[in-house]
Design an enzyme around this catalytic site. Sequence first.
Site, mmCIF file in Angstrom:
data_model
loop_
_atom_site.group_PDB
_atom_site.id
_atom_site.type_symbol
_atom_site.label_atom_id
_atom_site.label_comp_id
_atom_site.label_asym_id
_atom_site.label_seq_id
_atom_site.Cartn_x
_atom_site.Cartn_y
_atom_site.Cartn_z
ATOM 1 C CB THR A 170 -17.460 100.939 -28.136
ATOM 2 O OG1 THR A 170 -17.477 100.697 -29.164
ATOM 3 C CG2 THR A 170 -18.339 99.708 -27.690
ATOM 4 C CB THR A 171 -17.122 105.131 -31.341
ATOM 5 O OG1 THR A 171 -16.694 103.951 -32.278
ATOM 6 C CG2 THR A 171 -16.139 105.807 -32.135
ATOM 7 C CG ASP B 59 -20.639 96.309 -31.951
ATOM 8 O OD1 ASP B 59 -20.635 95.250 -30.938
ATOM 9 O OD2 ASP B 59 -20.293 96.718 -32.708
ATOM 10 C CG ASP C 46 -16.106 97.074 -31.750
ATOM 11 O OD1 ASP C 46 -17.035 98.019 -31.718
ATOM 12 O OD2 ASP C 46 -15.574 96.554 -31.125
#
Length: 535
Positions: A102-103, A400, A69
Site C-alpha cells: 500500500t505504501t 498483510d 502501513d
Amino acid sequence: MALAFDEFGRPFIILREQDQKTRLRGIDAQKANIAAGKAVARILRSSLGPKGMDKMLQGPDGDVTITNDGATILEQMDVDNQIAKLMVELSRSQDYEIGDGTTGVVVMAGALLEQAERQLDRGIHPIRVAEGYEMASRVAVEHLERISQKFEFDNDNYEPLVQTCMTTLSSKIVNRCKRSLAEIAVKAVLAVADLERKDVNLDLIKIEGKVGGNLEDTELIYGILVDKDMSHPQMPKQIEDAHIAILTCPFEPPKPKTKHKVDIDTVEKFETLRKQEQQYFDEMVQKCKDVGATLVICQWGFDDEANHLLMHRNLPAVRWVGGVELELIAIATGGRIVPRFQELTAEKLGKAGMVREKSFGTTKERMLYIEHCANSKAVTIFIRGGNKMMIEETKRSIHDALCVARNLIRNKSIVYGGGAAEIACSLAVDAAADKYPGVEQYAIRAFAEALDSVPMALAENSGLQPIETLSAVKSQQLKENIPFYGIDCNDVGTNDMREQNVFETLIGKQQQILLATQVVKMILKIDDVISNSEY
C-alpha cells in the site's frame, strides 16, 4: 470568472454565486493537482522498505496509532484536498485487492506525477503524457510476467510461502520475530485454504490480541479463542471431548408477551410460583443433559438461579458470547446454532476435543480455548505484546502476511523484491520507448524514470547514497542481464535478492503499476477545478 456577452455587448453570468467560488483552469489546475498528489506521496516515502520509519497519528478523540502501513496512515490522516483523497482511495484499493504494497503504490503514483509535471513544462499535452504512461504500464506488466518465477508448495513444504511472508513483515515493527509470525500466518492460511479451488476465506481466521507477554508468545490455535470464562467459578476448567450446545435463546423462564399482573397474597402462592420457575429451569437443564451436551454456550445471559442449577447439575456454561464468535464456533465444531429450546437435538451439538480455560499472568482475566475441533477450518491467531499499540500494529502486519499467503495460493508466481523488479521494468520500458514514434516516447521514458523512484526511496531510507547505489545496481542488471539484483537494504553484502530471499507476489506488483497509472491518468485529465472558496 465566467462572464459572457450577448450580441448587444451586455454581460450575463453563467455560474451561480461565482464570487464565492474559486476556479483553476488549464495548466494551473494540473500543477495544483500534481502538487497535492506529490505531497501525499512524500509523507509515505519515508516509511517504505525494511528501514522505513513509522508514523504516529492522533485521532480526533485522542487515541494514538503508530504504524507504517500505507493504507492505515492515509485512512487516519483525514485528508481534505480532493486529489489527496484520490491517493487515499488508491492505497485503500491496493489494500482491499492485494493487502500488501500500500505504501509502494502511493510512492509510485507520486513519482509518476512528478515526471508528468516535467513533461507538461516541456509543452507536451497532458493527454499525450497519459497515453504514453498507459503504453509504458502495459510494457512493464508484460515484462513482470516474463521475469516472474513459479514455485511449487504443498501442505508439508511451505518454505517459499514463509520466505515471501517474511519479506512483507520485514518492513514492519515486528521484524525481530518475523520468522515465527510468517510461519504462523502461513499455517493459518493453509489450515483454511481450499487448495483445489485455490481459494482462501480469510473470515475463518480470527485475530485476537491481549496486552501482556512478549511478541514471541504469539501462537496459532487450531480452534477458537473466546474472551469469556465459565459462568460459575466452581465449574470445571477443562472439558475433554466436549459436546457443545450453541444457543441463541435466553436461558430463563418464558415471560408472557402481553402485559400481565400476578396477585400473590399468600406464602403458598409464592412458593408455587417459585417452584414453577425452578421446574422450568430443571427441565431446560435436563433437556441439555438428555441430548448429551457437556457444555452450553449461550448468546444471552442467565440469572444466578440458573447458574446455580447448572453448577449443581454438572453442566458447565458460558454466557454472553457474541454473534460472530458463535458463528465461528459453529463452523469449527460442526454444530448448529439453536434458536429455540424445543429444537435442541443430539445432531445439532458441536464437538471439540478439548475446551479449557486459561488465565494470564497476575491479572484475573481468563479466556476460553476451544481446540481439536471436529472441523478445524476455523483458526485463531492469538497475539501478545507489550502495549495496545504494539498489538494493533501486529494485527495489521499479520493481516498483510495473510493476504500475501492467500495471493500466492491463488497465483504461484513471484518476482524479486528490494526494488529489483522495478529496476528490471524500468530498463525494459526504457528500451521499448524507441519503438514508439511521436511525442509519447518522452512520456514512456518518464515512466521508466518514475519506476526508479521506489528503489531510490529504499536506498534513501536505508541510509545509503541513493543515486550511487541505484546506478550501480542498474548497471549490474544491464551487464549480466539478470533481473534479481536489488537494493541491499539490510547491509548483507550482496545485491542478489535470491540469496537474501526477498520475494514479492507477481499479482501484487502488477496491481501496483496498473493502479498507480490509472490514478495518474485520471489526475492528468483534469483541467478545470471549480470549488467553493474557503472564506
